[in-house]
Design a protein around this motif. Structure first.
Motif, mmCIF file in Angstrom:
data_model
loop_
_atom_site.group_PDB
_atom_site.id
_atom_site.type_symbol
_atom_site.label_atom_id
_atom_site.label_comp_id
_atom_site.label_asym_id
_atom_site.label_seq_id
_atom_site.Cartn_x
_atom_site.Cartn_y
_atom_site.Cartn_z
ATOM 1 N N ARG A 1 0.831 -1.214 0.000
ATOM 2 C CA ARG A 1 0.000 0.000 0.000
ATOM 3 C C ARG A 1 0.858 1.253 0.000
ATOM 4 N NH1 ARG A 1 -3.678 -0.274 5.109
ATOM 5 N NH2 ARG A 1 -2.000 -1.586 5.918
ATOM 6 N N PRO A 2 0.421 2.297 -0.721
ATOM 7 C CA PRO A 2 1.113 3.592 -0.592
ATOM 8 C C PRO A 2 0.926 4.136 0.816
ATOM 9 C CG PRO A 2 -0.915 3.853 -1.840
ATOM 10 C CD PRO A 2 -0.722 2.377 -1.640
ATOM 11 N N GLU A 3 1.915 4.855 1.298
ATOM 12 C CA GLU A 3 1.883 5.340 2.672
ATOM 13 C C GLU A 3 1.942 6.857 2.709
ATOM 14 O OE1 GLU A 3 4.451 4.974 6.861
ATOM 15 O OE2 GLU A 3 5.109 3.930 5.044
ATOM 16 N N TYR A 4 1.208 7.425 3.649
ATOM 17 C CA TYR A 4 1.243 8.871 3.891
ATOM 18 C C TYR A 4 1.969 9.066 5.222
ATOM 19 C CZ TYR A 4 -1.593 9.230 -0.180
ATOM 20 O OH TYR A 4 -2.012 9.158 -1.484
ATOM 21 N N HIS A 5 3.261 9.313 5.083
ATOM 22 C CA HIS A 5 4.198 9.267 6.195
ATOM 23 C C HIS A 5 4.295 10.643 6.851
ATOM 24 C CE1 HIS A 5 7.831 7.074 7.865
ATOM 25 N NE2 HIS A 5 8.049 8.306 8.300
ATOM 26 N N ARG A 6 4.072 10.707 8.170
ATOM 27 C CA ARG A 6 4.183 11.974 8.885
ATOM 28 C C ARG A 6 5.642 12.383 8.964
ATOM 29 N NH1 ARG A 6 1.124 7.763 9.663
ATOM 30 N NH2 ARG A 6 1.523 7.413 11.882
ATOM 31 N N ALA A 7 5.917 13.645 8.594
ATOM 32 C CA ALA A 7 7.301 14.100 8.509
ATOM 33 C C ALA A 7 7.387 15.592 8.802
ATOM 34 C CB ALA A 7 7.875 13.796 7.126
ATOM 35 N N ILE A 8 8.624 16.031 8.994
ATOM 36 C CA ILE A 8 8.912 17.450 9.217
ATOM 37 C C ILE A 8 9.756 17.945 8.050
ATOM 38 C CG2 ILE A 8 9.991 19.143 10.745
ATOM 39 C CD1 ILE A 8 9.585 17.120 13.030
ATOM 40 N N ALA A 9 9.238 18.938 7.329
ATOM 41 C CA ALA A 9 9.961 19.502 6.185
ATOM 42 C C ALA A 9 10.544 20.854 6.572
ATOM 43 C CB ALA A 9 9.032 19.654 4.992
ATOM 44 N N VAL A 10 11.819 21.063 6.256
ATOM 45 C CA VAL A 10 12.481 22.339 6.518
ATOM 46 C C VAL A 10 13.244 22.758 5.265
ATOM 47 C CG1 VAL A 10 12.717 21.866 8.989
ATOM 48 C CG2 VAL A 10 14.578 21.242 7.424
ATOM 49 N N VAL A 11 13.574 24.036 5.193
ATOM 50 C CA VAL A 11 14.408 24.553 4.105
ATOM 51 C C VAL A 11 15.853 24.496 4.568
ATOM 52 C CG1 VAL A 11 14.911 26.516 2.615
ATOM 53 C CG2 VAL A 11 12.549 26.068 3.336
ATOM 54 N N ASP A 12 16.706 23.756 3.842
ATOM 55 C CA ASP A 12 18.099 23.627 4.268
ATOM 56 C C ASP A 12 18.936 24.805 3.753
ATOM 57 O OD1 ASP A 12 18.612 23.155 1.603
ATOM 58 O OD2 ASP A 12 19.213 21.064 1.859
ATOM 59 N N ALA A 13 20.221 24.759 4.017
ATOM 60 C CA ALA A 13 21.113 25.872 3.682
ATOM 61 C C ALA A 13 21.213 26.111 2.182
ATOM 62 C CB ALA A 13 22.505 25.606 4.254
ATOM 63 N N THR A 14 20.898 25.085 1.385
ATOM 64 C CA THR A 14 20.970 25.235 -0.073
ATOM 65 C C THR A 14 19.649 25.703 -0.669
ATOM 66 O OG1 THR A 14 20.327 22.934 -0.500
ATOM 67 C CG2 THR A 14 22.671 23.378 -0.132
ATOM 68 N N GLY A 15 18.633 25.877 0.191
ATOM 69 C CA GLY A 15 17.341 26.338 -0.298
ATOM 70 C C GLY A 15 16.397 25.228 -0.697
ATOM 71 N N HIS A 16 16.790 23.963 -0.461
ATOM 72 C CA HIS A 16 15.923 22.834 -0.803
ATOM 73 C C HIS A 16 15.027 22.467 0.378
ATOM 74 C CE1 HIS A 16 19.238 22.172 -3.782
ATOM 75 N NE2 HIS A 16 18.194 21.930 -4.558
ATOM 76 N N LEU A 17 13.834 21.935 0.059
ATOM 77 C CA LEU A 17 12.957 21.381 1.093
ATOM 78 C C LEU A 17 13.425 19.966 1.396
ATOM 79 C CD1 LEU A 17 9.260 22.402 0.272
ATOM 80 C CD2 LEU A 17 10.520 22.854 2.371
ATOM 81 N N VAL A 18 13.736 19.714 2.666
ATOM 82 C CA VAL A 18 14.233 18.407 3.087
ATOM 83 C C VAL A 18 13.311 17.871 4.169
ATOM 84 C CG1 VAL A 18 16.173 17.157 4.070
ATOM 85 C CG2 VAL A 18 16.594 19.078 2.529
ATOM 86 N N ALA A 19 12.922 16.590 4.065
ATOM 87 C CA ALA A 19 11.954 15.993 4.979
ATOM 88 C C ALA A 19 12.596 14.924 5.842
ATOM 89 C CB ALA A 19 10.783 15.397 4.193
ATOM 90 N N THR A 20 12.216 14.933 7.127
ATOM 91 C CA THR A 20 12.684 13.944 8.100
ATOM 92 C C THR A 20 11.478 13.297 8.765
ATOM 93 O OG1 THR A 20 14.633 15.303 8.548
ATOM 94 C CG2 THR A 20 14.090 13.606 10.172
ATOM 95 N N SER A 21 11.502 11.976 8.919
ATOM 96 C CA SER A 21 10.400 11.256 9.547
ATOM 97 C C SER A 21 10.218 11.691 11.000
ATOM 98 C CB SER A 21 10.658 9.749 9.494
ATOM 99 O OG SER A 21 9.683 9.043 10.242
ATOM 100 N N THR A 22 8.967 11.643 11.482
ATOM 101 C CA THR A 22 8.703 11.920 12.895
ATOM 102 C C THR A 22 8.924 10.691 13.763
ATOM 103 O OG1 THR A 22 6.358 11.428 12.559
ATOM 104 C CG2 THR A 22 7.034 13.747 12.394
ATOM 105 N N GLY A 23 9.318 9.586 13.152
ATOM 106 C CA GLY A 23 9.566 8.370 13.925
ATOM 107 C C GLY A 23 8.587 7.271 13.567
ATOM 108 N N GLY A 24 8.358 6.364 14.533
ATOM 109 C CA GLY A 24 7.459 5.231 14.296
ATOM 110 C C GLY A 24 6.105 5.682 13.782
#
Length: 676
Positions: free
Chosen positions: A610-633
């Motif tokens: 199944r496709p998953e809708y994963h909870r994450a935190i997106a921030v703008v990094d130093a290069t100006g890109h949007l980067v996402a990190t998982s919130t965990g389990g």
């Protein structure tokens, strides 16, 4: 009781018809059904019309069932079965019944009618409630008419042995009902293909029986047209969902297709307009500016033909941006000047404005408070210099805002409307949202003391209410409904009178106490457009509509989203499915969350199916890109996976993980921060 002598009384519940009996057409439709399709068994002996008032409805029914000497066998009511605040028939009748008759109710619902039927017995009289529309009343009566003689005879106390002589088949034949299809091929041996389906959920693909013998199915696969019937008990409930598994895209298409169209209203131009969408183009009522105005602080002058303005000039008047005292302003002549402030109207005769920076004060008045003479040295002065012409910003009748535009708190739309003299606009009404939790195990989140075994604090209701309010919608707290069919039905009926869209959580799986789908379909006459979605989390998400009658007596569609009980599933499916529906009802386009590409900050495992809708935190990094990190389990019951999440990563199914740096789409639930 001899056949052919069953007596019927007809009660028309309509405030309109009570004032003007000629406006009712249900009586003719129902009497026609009894006469032409009743097999000569029915005699209509009385008809009454009462307004939609509980006391009057009950008084007439009691007169017929408790007092009447005629021995009335059947009372048929028509009208007052909708969801408007004035629709009181089901409530009035249910309070009088000594015994309910669910079989008759199911008979009407199985005819796929958009009704809210009710049936039961009082003092030996069968009572059936039908909708007020002639077509709906006629179709419902036709659906159960052949069952009514038997029901009336039973209710009147006829000896069961006599009544059932000849067995069930004779009763069915007398009623015109056949059971040929009820049990045929119930073991699913289709065209000798022998699709036994010995699946045990262990992942085996060869159908090994493991010594359990043949499984016996009481319904062929996909033969259940609607949800479980709670009255049959747990032993007869379906072991698999009757609802097809839709993809997320197909489910969203169903939402778009079946969400009611937005309603147009008139809104005042004030702070309450924020968040509303315009339902028509808005034109300026007047020019902006409405007069020739200075764009600088300085001096209004009459520009010479040669453009040379050199010398000392008398200050003959003053023009401020504030309104004048109504006195006529003297016309300015060549060789005279008038002090003027930014935004102030030019005096009659003035052609241009000289900036104060281009002048020198020469003399003051005797009291020293005003300028008397000013020196100007300017060449090349042109007419209309430093002057804002009438309508130069906006001309009267210009379209200033277009249909479909969202009025924001930061975009200046309200200021623009105010500037052009618009006091009211046509907008799309924002739907009112009701949030309900279901389940006997659910207790208030703020209840004092510890939890007893099996109890769960209600986290979903407050979370979903906050999510809806954050999106600018009015929210009604519908509380907690117990896992009892009657309780849930009444709660939903009351909710559909008050709100446009109901969000429930819990009660949408396959357990014996999962009553939302049966209640929506069987008790409310609603349509479930989907009951399962191929996604993680949120598989049992349910989307339904119910046809109800509003206070104006018009049929309208109300929306119910039944979300999973697990907290993460509920919030994910709110953003994925509920929010687009709310946006669509509000006229917001495109509906739903904004979708942006993001880079993964680490490896992400994928679900295999199944496709998953994963909870994450997106921030703008130093290069100006949007980067996402998982919130965990990401377990659907893990409320902690929502903490800090501002996006949902749209991860495909797959066997191999997505590696760090891979690009995926993300649905933005909140603002994006700049990373450190």
């Amino acid at each position: 009781m001899a056949e052919g002598s069953l007596k019927v009384a007809l009660l028309i519940v309509s405030t309109t018809a009570a004032k003007d009996p000629s406006s009712d057409s249900s009586q003719l439709a129902l009497s026609d059904v009894l006469e032409k399709q009743g097999g000569g068994k029915w005699q209509l002996i009385d008809t009454k019309i009462v307004p939609d008032v509980v006391i009057q409805i009950q008084r007439q029914i009691m007169l017929w069932s408790d007092v009447a000497a005629e021995g009335i066998n059947l009372i048929v009511t028509t009208g007052g079965t909708g969801f408007a605040t004035s629709d009181n028939t089901p409530e009035a009748v249910s309070a009088l019944l000594h015994k309910q008759a669910p079989g008759l109710v199911h008979g009407m619902l199985e005819a796929s009618l958009r009704v809210t039927p009710f049936a039961g017995v009082r003092n030996g009289t069968v009572i059936v409630t039908l909708p007020g529309s002639p077509k709906g009343a006629k179709e419902n009566l036709e659906a159960i008419l052949k069952m009514l003689p038997h029901a009336c005879q039973q209710a009147a106390g006829m000896d069961s042995r006599t009544l059932h002589a000849g067995g069930v088949k004779k009763l069915e034949a007398d009623a015109g009902i056949t059971s040929d299809t009820t049990h045929t091929k119930s073991h699913s041996h289709q065209d000798h293909g022998h699709h036994h389906g010995h699946g045990h959920g262990h992942g085996h693909t060869h159908g090994h029986g493991h010594g359990h013998g043949d499984l016996v199915r009481h319904t062929p696969p996909n033969a259940n047209p609607i949800s479980n019937d709670p009255s049959l008990g747990p032993s007869r409930r379906s072991r698999e969902s009757p609802y097809p598994m839709l993809s997320v895209d197909d489910a969203l298409h169903k939402v778009r297709e079946n969400t009611p169209a937005p309603e147009v209203i008139t809104s005042k131009v004030d702070t309450s307009l924020i968040g509303r969408v315009l339902a028509e183009d808005v034109s300026a009522r007047e020019n902006v500016p409405g007069f020739r105005a200075s764009i600088v602080d300085g001096y209004a002058v009459v520009a010479p033909k040669d453009g040379k303005l050199n010398g000392v000039f008398p200050v003959v008047s003053i023009s401020h941006a504030s309104p004048g005292d109504g006195k006529e302003i003297k016309e300015l002549k060549e060789g005279e000047i008038a002090r003027i402030t930014t935004g102030a109207p030019l005096p009659p005769g003035a052609t241009s404005v000289i900036m104060v920076e281009d002048t020198v004060l020469k003399t003051m008045t005797e009291d020293g408070k005003e300028e008397k003479e000013v020196e100007i040295a300017a060449d090349g002065v042109q007419e209309e210099e430093n002057v804002r012409a009438i309508g130069s910003d906006i001309k009267a009748e210009d379209v200033v805002l277009s249909k479909g535009e969202l009025v924001s708190a930061v975009g200046g739309e309200i200021g623009l409307l105010a500037a052009v003299g618009v006091a009211e606009v046509k907008t799309y009404r924002k739907p009112v949202v009701g949030v309900l939790s279901t389940g006997d195990e659910i207790v208030q989140h703020d209840r004092a003391g510890g939890l007893r075994l099996g109890e769960v604090r209600d986290t979903n209701r407050i979370t979903l209410m906050c999510a809806a309010r954050e999106q600018g919608f009015e929210v009604v707290d519908l509380g907690i409904a117990a896992d009892k069919p009657g309780t849930l039905e009444q709660t939903l009926r009351d909710a559909l009178r008050r709100v446009d869209l109901v969000i429930t959580s819990g009660g949408v799986s396959m357990g014996e106490l999962d009553l939302l789908k049966p209640t929506i379909e069987r008790s409310l006459g609603g349509t479930i457009h989907f009951g399962r979605v191929a996604m993680k989390p949120g598989k049992p998400t349910t989307f339904a509509t119910v046809s109800v009658k509003n206070d104006a007596g018009e049929r309208v569609s109300k929306v119910i989203f039944s979300l999973p009980g697990n907290p993460a599933s509920a919030l994910v499916t709110f953003h994925l499915f509920v929010l687009p529906s709310l946006h669509q009802m509000s006229g917001i386009s495109p509906p739903g969350l904004a979708k942006v590409p993001v880079l993964l900050s680490h490896d992400f495992s994928l679900d295999k199916s199944r496709p998953e809708y994963h909870r994450a935190i997106a921030v703008v990094d130093a290069t100006g890109h949007l980067v996402a990190t998982s919130t965990g389990g990401q377990r659907s019951s893990k409320i902690g996976s929502l903490r800090g999440a501002n996006c949902l990563l749209c991860l495909p199914s797959g066997k191999e993980p997505l590696r760090k740096g891979a690009k995926v789409d993300a649905l933005l639930m909140g603002g994006v921060r700049v990373g450190i």
